[in-house]
Design a protein around this motif. Structure first.
Motif, short mmCIF file in Angstrom:
data_model
loop_
_atom_site.label_atom_id
_atom_site.label_comp_id
_atom_site.label_asym_id
_atom_site.label_seq_id
_atom_site.Cartn_x
_atom_site.Cartn_y
_atom_site.Cartn_z
N PHE A 186 0.85 -1.19 0.00
CA PHE A 186 0.00 0.00 0.00
C PHE A 186 0.88 1.24 0.00
CE2 PHE A 186 1.10 -0.68 4.35
CZ PHE A 186 1.17 0.58 4.92
N PHE A 187 0.28 2.38 -0.34
CA PHE A 187 1.02 3.64 -0.36
C PHE A 187 0.07 4.79 -0.07
CE2 PHE A 187 2.95 7.37 -2.42
CZ PHE A 187 4.23 7.32 -1.88
N LEU A 188 0.40 5.58 0.94
CA LEU A 188 -0.40 6.73 1.34
C LEU A 188 0.07 7.98 0.62
CD1 LEU A 188 -2.52 8.02 3.28
CD2 LEU A 188 -0.64 8.30 4.92
N PHE A 189 -0.87 8.76 0.07
CA PHE A 189 -0.49 9.95 -0.67
C PHE A 189 -1.65 10.93 -0.69
CE2 PHE A 189 -2.89 7.43 -3.56
CZ PHE A 189 -3.40 8.25 -4.56
N VAL A 190 -1.40 12.14 -1.19
CA VAL A 190 -2.44 13.13 -1.41
C VAL A 190 -2.75 13.15 -2.90
CG1 VAL A 190 -3.10 15.55 -1.25
CG2 VAL A 190 -1.72 14.52 0.56
N ASN A 191 -4.01 12.85 -3.23
CA ASN A 191 -4.40 12.77 -4.63
C ASN A 191 -4.41 14.16 -5.26
OD1 ASN A 191 -5.85 12.45 -7.10
ND2 ASN A 191 -6.88 10.64 -6.26
N LYS A 192 -3.62 14.31 -6.32
CA LYS A 192 -3.50 15.60 -6.99
C LYS A 192 -4.84 16.04 -7.60
CE LYS A 192 0.17 16.31 -9.51
NZ LYS A 192 1.13 16.24 -10.65
#
Length: 228
Positions: A186-192
């Motif tokens: 999994f990978f946590l990020f802020v969706n552009k």
């Protein structure tokens, strides 16, 4: 390429340093632009985990790209070889990915279905891990970029760790790419595209999912703006 070795609960012998230096040509052969590789050697004191008592973690920094791998074994050299195998595979994927993008690479489709949390894997990215005696400080208070806090909850074996990472918003395709590089499920990020905290995750085979989080108030506000 700079090679930095760090020992955790174990003393690094010169023989192991020599082995590491001799094997790092596998990295530069695939990633000649690699500027730094960090090797973390740690030892598990639990005698029940004797067969996997030694862990080697490798982190390669090549420009803005960070590739990571880790492995455990009976001794440090075996753990190093296993981690190197994983690392070189991910470096090749990163190299091929760049080639694919130059050939109009198409984004990988994802399914926004039900999120099934993957098996937890310890994440030890570079940086100090200051301890604190108050469990409340593990989930509250201000942290600077790269700072972390880790505490035990009372007399229980529970450990809470909080760390602040600074990252630019990215697309789902870019998040999948980063997830593959670090070798997690999994990978946590802020969706552009939505500016929401999001998680991409591996489902099965070549199937992926994306899970986004938002507050009811913000969703309602967005719906009202669309209707206006």
């Amino acid at each position: 390429m700079d090679i930095v070795l760090t020992g955790r609960h174990i003393q690094i012998k010169q023989k192991f340093r020599d082995v590491v230096e001799s094997k790092m040509n596998r990295v530069t052969a695939i990633a000649p632009d690699a500027q730094r590789v960090q090797v973390v050697l740690s030892h598990e004191g639990n005698p029940r985990l004797h067969d996997t008592a030694v862990r080697v973690e490798l982190t390669v920094i090549a420009g803005s790209t960070v590739v990571r791998a880790e492995a455990s074994s009976l001794d440090e050299v075996s753990a190093l070889d296993l981690a190197l195998d994983k690392l070189t595979l991910r470096l090749r994927r990163a190299r091929d990915r760049r080639k694919d993008h130059r050939k109009n690479y198409s984004p990988v489709p994802v399914d926004a279905g039900k999120f099934v949390p993957p098996s937890e894997e310890r994440e030890d990215i570079m940086g100090d891990e200051p301890a604190d005696n108050s469990p409340a400080n593990a989930v509250a208070g201000d942290l600077g970029p790269g700072e972390s806090v880790e505490v035990h909850v009372g007399d229980t074996p529970i450990v809470i760790r909080r760390k602040l990472h600074i990252a630019e918003p990215m697309t789902i395709d870019e998040a999948l790419y980063e997830m593959e590089l670090i070798g997690h499920d999994f990978f946590l990020f802020v969706n552009k595209d939505t500016n929401r905290p999001s998680v991409v995750y591996h489902r099965h085979g070549w199937s992926y999912g994306v899970f986004e989080i938002d507050t009811p108030e913000n969703v309602k506000k967005l719906e009202e703006e669309r209707k206006a």
